[in-house]
Design an enzyme around this catalytic site. Structure first.
Site, short mmCIF file in Angstrom:
data_model
loop_
_atom_site.label_atom_id
_atom_site.label_comp_id
_atom_site.label_asym_id
_atom_site.label_seq_id
_atom_site.Cartn_x
_atom_site.Cartn_y
_atom_site.Cartn_z
N LYS A 1 85.37 127.93 -12.02
CA LYS A 1 85.03 128.45 -13.35
C LYS A 1 85.44 127.49 -14.46
O LYS A 1 84.75 127.35 -15.46
CB LYS A 1 85.70 129.82 -13.56
N LYS B 1 74.38 132.15 -4.57
CA LYS B 1 74.70 133.57 -4.69
C LYS B 1 73.90 134.19 -5.83
O LYS B 1 73.69 133.56 -6.87
CB LYS B 1 76.20 133.73 -4.96
N LYS C 1 74.51 137.34 -12.14
CA LYS C 1 74.04 137.96 -13.37
C LYS C 1 73.82 136.93 -14.47
O LYS C 1 73.25 137.25 -15.52
CB LYS C 1 75.03 139.03 -13.83
#
Length: 339
Positions: free
Chosen positions: A116, A200, A203
């Site tokens: 991240k 993956k 969203k």
């Protein structure tokens, strides 16, 4: 030796909307665990969301949307405790104590932080770096023994076990905090992108066609599956035949998870079938399972007071479990806290 109540805890962060990955990898499993041998506690982890900047109004809406997704999917507030994290202060209080137990070296090994933060690690919030210790607090505030998580969160549950073990050892507290077990199971615990089976489902993906949103209506669900990327070959007669076909394997896994059968059973039923047969069948199945959820979510989002009342009542129940554990933790550490 302390015997801990079999208790499940897990949560979902309210950021960016819920997808089919959240449903199959988490929420459906949460529903399935209700009424079994566990007490079940489920949480919208809004404190985790603010490790990166959030628009305040959007965060409130997203928190309610995740709660609506839980309820619409079958989480029953009379069987499970459902609340949002920030309503129970014990999470943050125990999180600080665990910050003082966890070691910097442990945090440096957390691969999700590295992913991240990327090259901007020096500029991210301290909360993003330390959030695994808050996740440990989320779990151990309730002496949870089992944690259903996706594969990407397994490392954090292992860290939770390390923190519990070190706390118990350092303060000679025997097995005060349980060594919780991650639960990772099912054919679609990791749902992949409908346009690229090596990534993956996210969203935050570039195209809405990459994912199934839990707010999508029946028409959108069907359209997305019918247009999902595949390959020219028919389905094989063994699962091994999907080894180097990530998009095909993803669709088979999704079908298996929605129909609650094994991928092998799907292959047996559809061996030799082309995508012109399989994708419409998958679309119909997905509409049958998911459209009622999106309809109920839409209804609930028009009734925010109903959602807030459920979360507030759940927070009261959660706090009643958390406070005695937190008080005992303070006593063990030697912190003075008025009862």
């Amino acid at each position: 030796m302390t015997t801990h109540t079999p208790r499940v805890f897990s949560g979902i962060k309210p950021s960016g909307g819920l997808t089919l990955g959240n449903y199959l990898g988490a929420i459906k499993r949460f529903v399935d665990m209700q009424g079994q041998e566990f007490e079940t506690i489920y949480c919208v982890v809004d404190l985790h969301a603010i490790t990166v900047w959030q628009d305040p109004a959007e965060l409130k809406s997203a928190t309610r949307e995740v709660a609506a997704g839980f309820i619409a999917s079958g989480i029953d507030p009379t069987q499970s405790i459902l609340f949002n994290q920030s309503q129970v202060p014990a999470h943050a209080e125990l999180g600080w104590i665990f910050n003082c137990v966890a070691r910097v070296g442990w945090m440096n090994r957390m691969t999700q932080f590295k992913d991240k933060a990327g090259k901007n690690a020096e500029k991210v919030s301290l909360g993003l770096y330390a959030y695994p210790s808050l996740m440990a607090a989320d779990i151990l505030t309730y002496h949870a023994t089992h944690v259903p998580v996706g594969e990407d969160q397994k490392q954090h549950v292992e860290l939770t076990r390390d923190i519990a073990s070190k706390f118990n050892h350092d303060f000679k507290a025997e097995d005060f905090f349980p060594l919780c077990e991650p639960i990772i199971e099912g054919p679609a615990t990791r749902v992949m992108n409908l346009r690229d089976g090596t990534k993956k489902m996210s969203k935050s993906g570039e195209s809405d066609m990459e994912r199934i949103n839990m707010t999508d209506d029946a028409d959108k669900i069907a359209k997305k599956f019918k247009k999902a990327r595949t390959d020219p070959d028919a389905l094989p007669d063994t699962l091994e035949g999907l080894k180097d076909r990530p998009e095909a394997r993803n669709l088979v896994d999704i079908y298996a998870a929605l129909s609650e059968v094994t991928p092998e059973a799907v292959i047996t039923e559809y061996a030799g079938a082309g995508w012109g047969k399989f994708k419409p069948a998958l679309a119909d199945l997905a509409v049958e399972k998911l459209a009622p959820i999106s309809q109920e979510m839409a209804r609930l989002m028009k009734e925010p007071d109903e959602i807030d009342a459920i979360l507030a009542k759940g927070a009261e129940k959660a706090d009643a479990i958390a406070q005695p554990i937190l008080q005992k933790t303070y006593d063990i550490v030697g912190l003075v806290r008025s009862r």
